[in-house]
Design a protein around this motif. Structure first.
Motif, PDB file in Angstrom:
ATOM      1  N   ARG A 238       4.790  -2.031   7.640  1.00 36.18           N
ATOM      2  CA  ARG A 238       5.698  -2.664   6.666  1.00 36.18           C
ATOM      3  C   ARG A 238       6.897  -3.343   7.325  1.00 36.18           C
ATOM      4  NH1 ARG A 238       4.604  -0.423   1.478  1.00 36.18           N
ATOM      5  NH2 ARG A 238       3.030   1.166   1.867  1.00 36.18           N
ATOM      6  N   ASP A 239       7.215  -2.928   8.540  1.00 39.18           N
ATOM      7  CA  ASP A 239       8.435  -3.421   9.188  1.00 39.18           C
ATOM      8  C   ASP A 239       8.189  -4.547  10.175  1.00 39.18           C
ATOM      9  OD1 ASP A 239       9.625  -1.401   7.789  1.00 39.18           O
ATOM     10  OD2 ASP A 239       9.779  -0.031   9.498  1.00 39.18           O
ATOM     11  N   ALA A 240       6.942  -4.758  10.559  1.00 39.25           N
ATOM     12  CA  ALA A 240       6.662  -5.726  11.628  1.00 39.25           C
ATOM     13  C   ALA A 240       6.952  -7.147  11.156  1.00 39.25           C
ATOM     14  CB  ALA A 240       5.215  -5.610  12.072  1.00 39.25           C
TER      15      ALA A 240
ATOM     16  N   ALA B 149      -4.317  -6.162   9.553  1.00 45.20           N
ATOM     17  CA  ALA B 149      -3.636  -6.906   8.494  1.00 45.20           C
ATOM     18  C   ALA B 149      -4.561  -7.130   7.296  1.00 45.20           C
ATOM     19  CB  ALA B 149      -3.123  -8.241   9.043  1.00 45.20           C
ATOM     20  N   ALA B 150      -5.852  -7.387   7.585  1.00 47.58           N
ATOM     21  CA  ALA B 150      -6.802  -7.574   6.482  1.00 47.58           C
ATOM     22  C   ALA B 150      -6.917  -6.285   5.658  1.00 47.58           C
ATOM     23  CB  ALA B 150      -8.170  -7.994   7.032  1.00 47.58           C
ATOM     24  N   GLY B 151      -7.005  -5.162   6.354  1.00 44.85           N
ATOM     25  CA  GLY B 151      -7.081  -3.875   5.647  1.00 44.85           C
ATOM     26  C   GLY B 151      -5.818  -3.605   4.852  1.00 44.85           C
ATOM     27  N   ALA B 152      -4.677  -3.931   5.443  1.00 45.71           N
ATOM     28  CA  ALA B 152      -3.405  -3.713   4.742  1.00 45.71           C
ATOM     29  C   ALA B 152      -3.312  -4.598   3.509  1.00 45.71           C
ATOM     30  CB  ALA B 152      -2.239  -3.975   5.692  1.00 45.71           C
TER      31      ALA B 152
ATOM     32  N   VAL C  79      -5.403  -2.957   0.781  1.00 45.08           N
ATOM     33  CA  VAL C  79      -4.722  -1.790   0.229  1.00 45.08           C
ATOM     34  C   VAL C  79      -3.565  -2.226  -0.666  1.00 45.08           C
ATOM     35  CG1 VAL C  79      -3.168   0.089   0.897  1.00 45.08           C
ATOM     36  CG2 VAL C  79      -5.388  -0.178   2.046  1.00 45.08           C
ATOM     37  N   ALA C  80      -2.800  -3.199  -0.204  1.00 45.49           N
ATOM     38  CA  ALA C  80      -1.628  -3.659  -0.958  1.00 45.49           C
ATOM     39  C   ALA C  80      -2.043  -4.192  -2.322  1.00 45.49           C
ATOM     40  CB  ALA C  80      -0.888  -4.731  -0.161  1.00 45.49           C
TER      41      ALA C  80
ATOM     42  N   ASP D 116      -1.452  -2.112  -5.706  1.00 46.26           N
ATOM     43  CA  ASP D 116      -0.311  -2.826  -6.270  1.00 46.26           C
ATOM     44  C   ASP D 116       0.969  -2.536  -5.463  1.00 46.26           C
ATOM     45  OD1 ASP D 116       0.790  -4.620  -7.989  1.00 46.26           O
ATOM     46  OD2 ASP D 116       1.222  -3.158  -9.570  1.00 46.26           O
ATOM     47  N   ASP D 117       0.810  -2.601  -4.144  1.00 40.40           N
ATOM     48  CA  ASP D 117       1.902  -2.285  -3.222  1.00 40.40           C
ATOM     49  C   ASP D 117       2.521  -3.615  -2.778  1.00 40.40           C
ATOM     50  OD1 ASP D 117       3.505  -1.523  -1.087  1.00 40.40           O
ATOM     51  OD2 ASP D 117       2.043  -0.073  -0.300  1.00 40.40           O
ATOM     52  N   ARG D 118       3.422  -4.129  -3.606  1.00 39.56           N
ATOM     53  CA  ARG D 118       3.978  -5.468  -3.376  1.00 39.56           C
ATOM     54  C   ARG D 118       4.747  -5.546  -2.058  1.00 39.56           C
ATOM     55  NH1 ARG D 118       2.678 -10.569  -4.987  1.00 39.56           N
ATOM     56  NH2 ARG D 118       3.845 -11.561  -3.316  1.00 39.56           N
ATOM     57  N   GLU D 119       5.444  -4.458  -1.733  1.00 36.68           N
ATOM     58  CA  GLU D 119       6.221  -4.449  -0.481  1.00 36.68           C
ATOM     59  C   GLU D 119       5.290  -4.654   0.715  1.00 36.68           C
ATOM     60  OE1 GLU D 119       9.393  -1.293   1.196  1.00 36.68           O
ATOM     61  OE2 GLU D 119       7.295  -0.793   1.630  1.00 36.68           O
ATOM     62  N   LEU D 120       4.170  -3.955   0.699  1.00 38.57           N
ATOM     63  CA  LEU D 120       3.219  -4.088   1.808  1.00 38.57           C
ATOM     64  C   LEU D 120       2.630  -5.491   1.836  1.00 38.57           C
ATOM     65  CD1 LEU D 120       1.646  -2.818   4.158  1.00 38.57           C
ATOM     66  CD2 LEU D 120      -0.016  -1.969   2.483  1.00 38.57           C
ATOM     67  N   LEU D 121       2.286  -6.016   0.673  1.00 38.96           N
ATOM     68  CA  LEU D 121       1.717  -7.365   0.627  1.00 38.96           C
ATOM     69  C   LEU D 121       2.713  -8.395   1.162  1.00 38.96           C
ATOM     70  CD1 LEU D 121      -0.708  -9.123  -0.165  1.00 38.96           C
ATOM     71  CD2 LEU D 121       0.341  -9.410  -2.421  1.00 38.96           C
ATOM     72  N   ASP D 122       3.963  -8.268   0.762  1.00 34.06           N
ATOM     73  CA  ASP D 122       4.983  -9.207   1.247  1.00 34.06           C
ATOM     74  C   ASP D 122       5.138  -9.110   2.764  1.00 34.06           C
ATOM     75  OD1 ASP D 122       5.416 -10.219  -1.253  1.00 34.06           O
ATOM     76  OD2 ASP D 122       7.218  -9.022  -1.653  1.00 34.06           O
ATOM     77  N   ALA D 123       5.072  -7.883   3.271  1.00 31.33           N
ATOM     78  CA  ALA D 123       5.181  -7.713   4.727  1.00 31.33           C
ATOM     79  C   ALA D 123       4.027  -8.427   5.434  1.00 31.33           C
ATOM     80  CB  ALA D 123       5.198  -6.234   5.078  1.00 31.33           C
ATOM     81  N   ILE D 124       2.821  -8.253   4.910  1.00 37.93           N
ATOM     82  CA  ILE D 124       1.650  -8.864   5.546  1.00 37.93           C
ATOM     83  C   ILE D 124       1.725 -10.388   5.425  1.00 37.93           C
ATOM     84  CG2 ILE D 124      -0.879  -9.069   5.403  1.00 37.93           C
ATOM     85  CD1 ILE D 124       0.146  -6.419   6.615  1.00 37.93           C
ATOM     86  N   ILE D 125       2.166 -10.879   4.286  1.00 36.39           N
ATOM     87  CA  ILE D 125       2.315 -12.335   4.119  1.00 36.39           C
ATOM     88  C   ILE D 125       3.317 -12.889   5.131  1.00 36.39           C
ATOM     89  CG2 ILE D 125       3.282 -14.090   2.555  1.00 36.39           C
ATOM     90  CD1 ILE D 125       1.972 -12.491   0.231  1.00 36.39           C
ATOM     91  N   GLY D 126       4.455 -12.204   5.269  1.00 36.54           N
ATOM     92  CA  GLY D 126       5.471 -12.668   6.219  1.00 36.54           C
ATOM     93  C   GLY D 126       4.949 -12.676   7.646  1.00 36.54           C
ATOM     94  N   GLN D 127       4.251 -11.618   8.011  1.00 37.10           N
ATOM     95  CA  GLN D 127       3.682 -11.550   9.358  1.00 37.10           C
ATOM     96  C   GLN D 127       2.672 -12.671   9.581  1.00 37.10           C
ATOM     97  OE1 GLN D 127       2.056  -7.541   9.750  1.00 37.10           O
ATOM     98  NE2 GLN D 127       3.949  -6.720   8.888  1.00 37.10           N
ATOM     99  N   ALA D 128       1.822 -12.878   8.587  1.00 40.97           N
ATOM    100  CA  ALA D 128       0.790 -13.897   8.730  1.00 40.97           C
ATOM    101  C   ALA D 128       1.423 -15.282   8.854  1.00 40.97           C
ATOM    102  CB  ALA D 128      -0.175 -13.849   7.537  1.00 40.97           C
ATOM    103  N   ARG D 129       2.419 -15.555   8.017  1.00 44.43           N
ATOM    104  CA  ARG D 129       3.037 -16.894   8.045  1.00 44.43           C
ATOM    105  C   ARG D 129       3.721 -17.142   9.383  1.00 44.43           C
ATOM    106  NH1 ARG D 129       2.099 -20.185   4.477  1.00 44.43           N
ATOM    107  NH2 ARG D 129       1.428 -19.589   2.384  1.00 44.43           N
ATOM    108  N   ARG D 130       4.410 -16.123   9.885  1.00 40.62           N
ATOM    109  CA  ARG D 130       5.071 -16.307  11.185  1.00 40.62           C
ATOM    110  C   ARG D 130       4.037 -16.417  12.305  1.00 40.62           C
ATOM    111  NH1 ARG D 130       9.367 -13.500   8.444  1.00 40.62           N
ATOM    112  NH2 ARG D 130       8.189 -11.576   8.523  1.00 40.62           N
TER     113      ARG D 130
END
Lengths: 632, 632
Positions: A246-248, A262-265, A268-269, A273-287
């Protein structure tokens, strides 16, 4: 457990999200660029991979396990079981795609050799736990036991979604139950060195309707990043155990591990319905896409650790761009497309399909690139035809590798490829990838059936004919970010179409044709100036296809070519040619000088570029994607 | 054996050649850039290195050997003996340079601990041959026994040439006799994994006047390149055992090994009048300088194997440029200068001195760079003050390394530095390197004494005053290749001076002054377009000093800087400033685009560059030598 039954052959079936996927039963590819590759996969690659795994003893390891011949006779690396399962996944999708009796028989024959190896508790692995072997779960860093079980489960998911429940699916459920019991809240507080179990458990949760598998995947994800794995020479970032998921900020370490995790996360997100986790993965992917991805969509800048480098560390010659990392990035991108509905994830899927997935296999299907470099500096050795090769030391594709994760990954991706073609959202059908064929979608308003005719990516026209449709439905077409100037014709009207999902204003009726025109004039691509290893260089692309200069076209080593972008790009008979100045052979005593860096060229001429995916099919060659431009 | 007596402190004393060297007794450096560093070496670095080697137990290994405490108590790597010998070589030169009683006492104290370890046959090593250790000469690939004996001999050569024969020199002769007996024509048909014995034996042949040592060196060189060493993962090119020395085209493999080998081969070629071998070494060196050398003079593009890459594979970020490889390249270049009389070898010596040798040590003498990168992408960790560091993972110099070959190599080079300053050829004195001080040469026509005053490299004027001279003699001054527009004033005349050795038309008489003016205006350097990782980038140099941009001057990460060469270079108060556009923090979703690659800068300003040798002395920083230029 709810009923396990085929689900239109959807490889990914999230519980929610902006878009819903279609499955391989819904979309059929008939010929063209990808249809040919699906046929080659069915007729050559799957058998090629199976033959090599028989030859290398990776399948026979299961027979030996039954006969008590382990550990003495075991062959292959600690993760070789997983390649047998990836092959089975490919076979399952291929059986689902075509109904081939041969594929079904192959699947059943392999299952019959594997199932007896499963232990009563559900555990299954040929490498661990027998007398003379290391104990079960004694090496989380390198043992790959949960990785292998993950691929076993993924093969079963494919089987369940194409053929329904059978003994193999039941075995995978037992394996997953074993994992949940062993590693649940009150079980061993560990994470696997190589992610894969997470995405597999999440999909099994979808197949079975049992959320305990999703929760187990979630547990693995939340445990990660706290230093549960050993601090190795490359650091814990190698297996993403350095920072909580979640922090990466960005993907790092081993690229395949990072993408599978990231695909597994993402799964799960979405499912929990784990929006925080989804947002983290989206941010990581975009960067990661913005700073750590090659123009081909390839990932991994370092051979050491098969790993991401720092931001903008993208040297063409050291591009590892492992085929499996590309496939992992497709897995992630497709999930984020479904979760968010944002079309640029489908751009990424397309980019990787045409420039990584299509690049790995040889034209005859009997060789594969493991790494996909962007600058092949030396011709290298010809890989041997009869023994497995090291990972990355030739300009030619090798028939098999000591670590041969990529061929079976390509095979499962090609067999399930049509699931990437279209998505739905309510009564809207989005076409995401353009291939000739048929798309069927059961929308709430009714059944839509489209026929698709196109010579894409060689031609830019894609014609949709509506064969069946309800009264109210909407059609959206993805316009790639590179396709400035695209247009859509429907009825008597022509619409300009900006990049993104473009929704047609009117519902196409049965009998209507809709024609999308993507402008395919070749273009120069300029890198962000922070990508220090390609400043002052340009790449050439046409549509989704990145192109490359090969020495077999240049007539000398590609290091001697300087391109003149001002002379433009000539397109003739389907070939792309650029104006190149050929430098003399090196002769300066000291290569750093005041004044202009350009040596006087010995020759200027038009030289053909080859689509990157096609390079290395005409004998040993040097090759480069980025070409130094004449300095102004 | 002929008399072993001091020879003016010449570190290299070839039997023939176009030029003759002067020794450290002939040339004195009095202050300035290098004088300060010699003083720092004498007052800090030598003691620093000795303290660390005591602390790490590398010196105590010899005591343990005497007391029977090996192998149990042995510490350090298999080659740690060699660093003690390199320190002794530095101490010997330093004693010779200044007559310091402290240095003499240090030498004798170390010798007294080492000599009892020598075995009756002459063999000496703390790692091999005792009960519980590997047998003597059981690992030619990695054992480093001949490498250690080579450095023992080199320390003795320095001692002999500064203090004359003593017990340590005799011990080294016995060690060399042992090597000749063990590996002679009728002995073991082997070569060492790490060259060094060759250059050492050749110099011992000169010290003793006994050609058998030279012939043994020649034998090692001719045996090499035929696959006598094992074929390791990196290939036999790693230790130059892939191609015979006479047949090789270019340097390859481990850069330090390659340079030490070439230096030894040059010695053998000159002393045995082996023109074929000399031509081979010259060709290899020229191609290596032209294609495989960084703008700093650094060598080695790959961390893996600390090795040369392919031609033009010179990535700034992966620049290994090991300090010891730079020193090896000075050893080779100085030998080729003496052999051929060609001034550009002295250019190479100067380049490496100012940009590698001066870069390695920290300003306070208590830290060293092992690798000398040209692009430090991340700040990295601060090296611990009290424990040895890995080789290359920080933007700061570490006090000591697990493999700490570089500090003692810097120490011996600084202590013997004045031997690089001038050469003679008959009645001509060439000044090769410009440092304030005194040059004395006994020419056939008589004694010449020059006083040299200069603030070089910060100032471009070098003034020679003739204190003593015969009637007929000639003065030649080396004009570096970068110094277009140089002039020489002698008497009332001003001569333009082209790069190379410029011979003054008239003999300067006693009392004359000769003034050389080297134009020091800062300049942009453009790389050969074949160097693919820096196309479209420029470096800045002033005189021999390559400059770099440090984040501590820029105020943000150096990846965000784009330079505008059209705005020129501003010089003020001794500082160099360039016009830089600072890019915004990365925010594009995809970093490859049609159209101009330059993002809109957030700021344009003048930024100070730092001499490369001085970087990393103001706290953690990112740094780069090559700066992307604004695209036209």
């Amino acid at each position: 457990m709810t009923t396990i039954a085929p689900d239109n052959g959807r490889p990914i079936a999230p519980r929610s999200g902006a878009l819903r996927p279609l499955g391989i039963d819904d979309v059929t590819i008939t010929g063209g660029f990808w249809g040919e590759r699906q046929e080659l996969n069915a007729s050559v690659m799957i058998a090629h991979a199976q033959d090599w795994m028989e030859r290398e003893g990776w399948i026979a390891n299961f027979d030996l396990a039954v006969r008590g011949g382990l550990p003495q006779g075991r062959r292959g690396r600690e993760f070789s079981d997983s390649d047998v399962y990836k092959l089975m996944e490919a076979i399952a999708w291929e059986h689902g795609r075509t109904g081939s009796a041969d594929m079904n028989a192959r699947f059943e024959a392999l299952a019959a050799r594997i199932l007896p190896v499963q232990e009563p508790g559900g555990y299954l692995n040929t490498m661990f736990g027998r007398p003379g072997q290391q104990p079960r779960y004694s090496d989380f860093e390198w043992g790959h036991e949960l990785y292998c079980l993950g691929h076993l489960i993924q093969a079963a998911v494919a089987r369940a979604r194409t053929a329904g429940r059978d003994a193999f699916v039941d075995a995978a459920v037992r394996a997953a139950d074993h994992v949940c019991a062993e590693f649940g809240e009150s079980g061993r507080d560990k994470v696997p060195g190589h992610p894969e179990i997470e995405v597999a458990l999440a999909e099994l949760g979808r197949v079975t309707g049992d959320e305990k598998y999703t929760r187990q995947a979630s547990l693995f994800i939340d445990r990660r990043g706290h230093g549960r794995l050993a601090d190795i020479e490359w650091g814990r970032s190698y297996y993403q155990d350095d920072v909580p998921v979640r922090d990466a900020e960005v993907s790092r370490g081993h690229a395949v591990r990072a993408m599978y995790l990231a695909a597994g996360a993402a799964d799960v997100a979405v499912d929990l319905d784990d929006r925080e986790l989804l947002d983290a993965i989206i941010g990581q992917a975009r960067r990661t896409f913005a700073r750590r991805t090659y123009v081909t969509g390839g990932m991994g800048s370092r051979h050491t650790g098969e790993a991401f480098g720092e931001d903008f560390e993208l040297p063409p010659d050291r591009s590892y761009s492992e085929t499996c990392a590309g496939i992992g990035a497709i897995m992630l991108s497709q999930r984020l497309l479904l979760a968010t509905g944002e079309a640029d994830y489908a751009d990424m899927v397309e980019r990787i399909l045409y420039n990584i997935v299509a690049t790995s296999p040889a034209e005859d299907g009997h060789g594969f690139f493991y790494a996909n470099t962007l600058y092949r500096r030396t011709v290298g050795d010809v890989p041997p035809a009869d023994i497995a090769s090291p990972r990355a030391d030739s300009s030619l594709r090798a028939p098999w590798y000591h670590v041969s994760c990529c061929p079976t990954n390509v095979a499962r991706t090609l067999a399930s490829l049509s699931s990437l073609v279209a998505t739905t959202a309510g009564d809207t059908l989005q076409v995401e990838q353009y291939m000739p064929g048929r798309i069927v979608a059961e929308l709430p308003a009714g059944r839509v059936e489209l026929h698709v005719e196109t010579g894409y990516p060689h031609e830019g026209t894609i014609r949709f004919t509506v064969v069946n449709a309800p009264d109210r439905w909407r059609l959206a077409l993805r316009i790639p970010a590179w396709a400035a100037g695209a247009t859509i014709d429907h009825g008597s009207r022509t619409f300009p179409a900006e990049p993104g999902h473009v929704l047609l204003p009117a519902s196409p009726a049965v009998g209507d044709t809709v024609e999308l025109t993507l402008p395919l004039q070749p273009r120069f691509l300029h890198p962000d100036p922070r990508i220090d290893t390609v400043t002052g260089q340009v790449a050439v692309a046409r549509g989704p296809l990145v192109h490359a200069l090969e020495s077999v076209d240049l007539g000398c080593d590609v290091s001697r070519a300087v391109i003149d972008p001002a002379a433009g790009i000539e397109e003739r008979d389907g070939d792309i040619r650029v104006s190149v100045r050929i430098l003399p052979e090196a002769n300066a005593p000291w290569p750093y000088r005041p004044g202009s860096p350009d040596s006087e060229p010995v020759e200027k001429r038009l030289v053909r570029l080859t689509p990157y995916h096609a390079w290395g099919n005409r004998g040993p060659a040097t090759m480069r994607v980025w070409l130094p431009a004449v300095q102004g």
